[in-house]
Design an enzyme around this catalytic site. Sequence first.
Site, short mmCIF file in Angstrom:
data_model
loop_
_atom_site.label_atom_id
_atom_site.label_comp_id
_atom_site.label_asym_id
_atom_site.label_seq_id
_atom_site.Cartn_x
_atom_site.Cartn_y
_atom_site.Cartn_z
N CYS A 194 9.99 8.50 -8.66
CA CYS A 194 9.46 8.72 -7.31
C CYS A 194 10.47 9.37 -6.39
O CYS A 194 10.11 10.13 -5.49
CB CYS A 194 8.95 7.42 -6.72
SG CYS A 194 10.23 6.20 -6.30
N MET A 212 0.84 -1.19 0.00
CA MET A 212 0.00 0.00 0.00
C MET A 212 0.89 1.25 0.00
O MET A 212 1.52 1.56 1.00
CB MET A 212 -0.95 -0.02 1.20
CG MET A 212 -1.83 -1.27 1.24
SD MET A 212 -2.96 -1.32 2.66
CE MET A 212 -4.10 0.00 2.21
N GLY A 272 -1.58 5.57 -2.24
CA GLY A 272 -2.35 6.07 -3.38
C GLY A 272 -3.66 5.33 -3.55
O GLY A 272 -3.93 4.33 -2.87
N VAL A 273 -4.46 5.81 -4.49
CA VAL A 273 -5.79 5.24 -4.69
C VAL A 273 -5.72 3.83 -5.27
O VAL A 273 -6.53 2.95 -4.91
CB VAL A 273 -6.65 6.17 -5.58
CG1 VAL A 273 -6.04 6.33 -6.96
CG2 VAL A 273 -8.08 5.67 -5.68
N ASP A 274 -4.78 3.57 -6.17
CA ASP A 274 -4.73 2.26 -6.83
C ASP A 274 -4.45 1.14 -5.84
O ASP A 274 -5.14 0.12 -5.82
CB ASP A 274 -3.66 2.26 -7.93
CG ASP A 274 -4.02 3.17 -9.09
OD1 ASP A 274 -5.22 3.35 -9.35
OD2 ASP A 274 -3.10 3.70 -9.74
N SER A 275 -3.43 1.31 -5.01
CA SER A 275 -3.08 0.25 -4.07
C SER A 275 -4.14 0.08 -2.99
O SER A 275 -4.36 -1.04 -2.50
CB SER A 275 -1.71 0.51 -3.43
OG SER A 275 -1.70 1.73 -2.71
N LEU A 313 5.87 0.55 2.17
CA LEU A 313 7.32 0.47 2.04
C LEU A 313 7.93 1.84 2.23
O LEU A 313 7.68 2.76 1.44
CB LEU A 313 7.70 -0.09 0.67
CG LEU A 313 7.05 -1.42 0.28
CD1 LEU A 313 7.54 -1.86 -1.09
CD2 LEU A 313 7.33 -2.48 1.33
N CYS A 366 12.95 -1.30 -9.53
CA CYS A 366 12.25 -1.39 -8.24
C CYS A 366 11.38 -2.63 -8.19
O CYS A 366 11.35 -3.34 -7.17
CB CYS A 366 11.40 -0.13 -8.04
SG CYS A 366 10.54 -0.08 -6.44
#
Length: 365
Positions: free
Chosen positions: A197, A7, A10-13, A32, A101
Amino acid sequence: MRVLAAMSGGVDSAVAAARLVEAGHDVTGVHLALSSNPQSFRSGARGCCTIEDSRDARRAADVLGIPFYVWDLAERFRADVVDDFVAEYAAGRTPNPCLRCNEKIKFAAVLDRALALGFDAVGTGHYARVVDTPSGRELHRAVDPEKDQSYVLGVLTGEQLAHAMFPLGDTVKTDIRAEAERRDLAVARKPDSHDICFISDGDTAGFLRDQLGEAPGEVVDTDGQVVGEHDGTYGFTIGQRRGLRIGTPAADGRPRYVLDISPVDRRVTVGPREELAVGELTGVSPRWCGAAPASSMRCSAQFRAHGTPVDASVAVSADGSEVVVQFDEPQEGVAPGQAVVLYQDSRVIGSATIDTTRAAAPVPS
């Protein structure tokens, strides 16, 4: 199944974790921490890994009623992703840190730890699909072509895919935000993160200059004539047109593009667009999303995260250490350090890191 949901805040996770819970899995959320010195606030829609991101992830986990933890992987992220990124640019190559990543952090360090703790799988908010077939598990493009992230997942092996879950692969982005609203997730309207990021202000050249220092040199044309100066070769990538700092216009008045980057002699070579055309590339360190393919195959190749796949012929070396990709039509902007990801229709076959390119044969006049 026991599933560890990554998680990000953000909205997606968050929606991916919600779907895993709704499907009946025993879900634990994990954020993370990838920065040893996270910012207090996000800068617009750029960056991630801020203190607010971890708090947003925790709030989403609370709404879903699942356990939540923060794992500190900052040191591993710095070594495997950030330092690699800097070293690649210093060598005149153009890396993709998102692939690194996924390869080194999310589906290596995190997955390894998850399995050791007794979890069956790791779920993420990536837009991609995993399809189970009689011959094994396959990675496919997402339904939403605008959000498809299968390119940055092309580094996953068959073993990693066996423990991966992507609950958003069959949904378009607008539906995800609406679903987050219905689920009372506060991140429903949170902007997406963009770019790299760990470079929150989006100034990649500035970040590299801080890491590597200024290394001024010459910008030359294909005849070796000096046409400008630069502060460091790391500020350029193959195919770049803007920001070349050329003081002498081309004789024909046409735009010039970066054709070659040589960190050793600090030279950047520019020239006409037609000299960007590449007919073949050699990729090293191939990774296959399942069994390695036969020695040769027809497929489509993609060398940018949101690039257009192109038809190609691929030959795998006898020892499996290299692939040679021949394009049916010449391609522009193919740079060493990028990943070439191979597809058959929507299925991801595998990927390799571009090592060298060969110019396309000139078109007969």
